[in-house]
Design a protein around this motif. Structure first.
Motif, PDB file in Angstrom:
ATOM      1  N   ALA A  21     -42.230 -16.190   7.051  1.00 26.69           N
ATOM      2  CA  ALA A  21     -41.922 -17.121   8.437  1.00 26.69           C
ATOM      3  C   ALA A  21     -42.829 -16.253   9.547  1.00 26.69           C
ATOM      4  O   ALA A  21     -43.560 -17.259  10.343  1.00 26.69           O
ATOM      5  N   ILE A  22     -43.490 -15.068   9.546  1.00 32.39           N
ATOM      6  CA  ILE A  22     -44.347 -14.635  10.518  1.00 32.39           C
ATOM      7  C   ILE A  22     -45.668 -14.889   9.928  1.00 32.39           C
ATOM      8  O   ILE A  22     -46.677 -15.474  10.755  1.00 32.39           O
ATOM      9  N   LEU A  23     -46.089 -14.681   8.657  1.00 36.99           N
ATOM     10  CA  LEU A  23     -47.074 -14.704   7.940  1.00 36.99           C
ATOM     11  C   LEU A  23     -47.281 -16.023   7.492  1.00 36.99           C
ATOM     12  O   LEU A  23     -46.236 -16.767   7.260  1.00 36.99           O
ATOM     13  N   SER A  24     -48.571 -16.764   7.327  1.00 34.66           N
ATOM     14  CA  SER A  24     -48.858 -18.051   6.379  1.00 34.66           C
ATOM     15  C   SER A  24     -48.873 -17.680   5.084  1.00 34.66           C
ATOM     16  O   SER A  24     -49.274 -16.691   4.681  1.00 34.66           O
ATOM     17  N   ALA A  25     -48.786 -18.652   4.289  1.00 37.46           N
ATOM     18  CA  ALA A  25     -48.987 -18.558   3.074  1.00 37.46           C
ATOM     19  C   ALA A  25     -50.505 -18.398   2.697  1.00 37.46           C
ATOM     20  O   ALA A  25     -50.856 -17.479   1.823  1.00 37.46           O
ATOM     21  N   VAL A  52     -51.178  -6.748  -1.305  1.00 41.87           N
ATOM     22  CA  VAL A  52     -50.664  -7.586  -0.227  1.00 41.87           C
ATOM     23  C   VAL A  52     -49.698  -6.509   0.742  1.00 41.87           C
ATOM     24  O   VAL A  52     -50.177  -6.753   1.796  1.00 41.87           O
ATOM     25  N   THR A  53     -49.072  -5.628   0.261  1.00 42.34           N
ATOM     26  CA  THR A  53     -48.362  -4.633   1.003  1.00 42.34           C
ATOM     27  C   THR A  53     -49.363  -3.667   1.844  1.00 42.34           C
ATOM     28  O   THR A  53     -49.065  -3.287   2.897  1.00 42.34           O
ATOM     29  N   GLY A  54     -50.479  -3.502   1.226  1.00 45.77           N
ATOM     30  CA  GLY A  54     -51.457  -2.638   1.904  1.00 45.77           C
ATOM     31  C   GLY A  54     -52.402  -3.366   3.119  1.00 45.77           C
ATOM     32  O   GLY A  54     -52.640  -2.682   4.036  1.00 45.77           O
ATOM     33  N   ALA A  55     -52.482  -4.563   2.870  1.00 44.23           N
ATOM     34  CA  ALA A  55     -53.038  -5.178   3.755  1.00 44.23           C
ATOM     35  C   ALA A  55     -52.437  -5.972   4.865  1.00 44.23           C
ATOM     36  O   ALA A  55     -52.944  -6.252   6.060  1.00 44.23           O
ATOM     37  N   LEU A  56     -51.115  -6.273   4.666  1.00 42.65           N
ATOM     38  CA  LEU A  56     -50.344  -6.790   5.550  1.00 42.65           C
ATOM     39  C   LEU A  56     -48.999  -6.173   6.326  1.00 42.65           C
ATOM     40  O   LEU A  56     -48.197  -5.862   5.396  1.00 42.65           O
ATOM     41  N   LEU A  74     -45.480 -15.473  -5.530  1.00 38.16           N
ATOM     42  CA  LEU A  74     -45.399 -14.276  -4.751  1.00 38.16           C
ATOM     43  C   LEU A  74     -44.072 -14.405  -3.542  1.00 38.16           C
ATOM     44  O   LEU A  74     -44.094 -15.085  -2.731  1.00 38.16           O
ATOM     45  N   ASP A  75     -43.128 -13.600  -4.028  1.00 41.79           N
ATOM     46  CA  ASP A  75     -41.984 -13.467  -3.136  1.00 41.79           C
ATOM     47  C   ASP A  75     -41.983 -12.730  -2.242  1.00 41.79           C
ATOM     48  O   ASP A  75     -41.843 -11.428  -2.646  1.00 41.79           O
TER      49      ASP A  75
END
Length: 161
Positions: A21-25, A52-56, A74-75
């Motif tokens: 919702a916050i981030l774009s695909a 993904v978790t490290g960058a965002l 990617l869920d």
């Protein structure tokens, strides 16, 4: 065995992002760095998740999976704000575990706003922990939250208490 590892029909060709919702695909896909053209069976899903978790910071968790014949899924579970910290004209969104993960001009709806500008990371984490732990009946009556130090968090109620 060749069908799974060598067939061009089972190569990663697409990335599907769900739960944002916050981030774009596009942001999630870019951070994931999925090696398109790699056999799905050989896909390093743990590596994708870690990237993904490290960058965002807005991502609390992500589960990478395979959807045959050629899609990596990617869920994403995004963080939710426990408190908003004013910073200049913006508000920093802070999760219950003290992670600053988003910035907007207005605070998120229904989230306690800290009084004053707090810049110490440990004090911010303390504010978020207390805000997240408030019972719903107290949170509904809360006007704001303050902290001069890590150990001095005060919830200000609408009736002045």
């Amino acid at each position: 065995m060749w069908v799974v590892w060598g067939s061009p029909w089972l190569l990663a060709r697409h990335v599907e992002v769900r739960g944002t919702a916050i981030l774009s695909a596009e942001e999630v896909t870019e951070a994931a760095q999925v090696p398109l053209g790699t056999p799905l069976a050989a896909m390093d899903t743990a590596g994708i998740e870690a990237r993904v978790t490290g960058a965002l910071p807005a991502v609390a968790s992500v589960k990478a999976g395979r959807s045959w014949p050629g899609t990596v899924t990617l869920d994403v579970t995004e963080r939710t704000p426990a408190v908003a910290i004013p910073l200049g004209r913006d508000h920093l969104w802070v999760s219950a575990d003290g992670v600053v993960f988003h910035r907007t001009p207005k605070p998120p709806e229904g989230v306690l706003v800290a009084d004053g500008s707090v810049t110490d990371a440990k004090t911010i984490a303390s504010l978020a922990t207390v805000a997240a732990a408030l019972p719903p009946e107290v949170r509904a009556k809360a006007k704001g939250i303050t902290a001069a130090t890590l150990d001095s968090v005060t919830v200000n109620l609408e009736d002045g208490r």
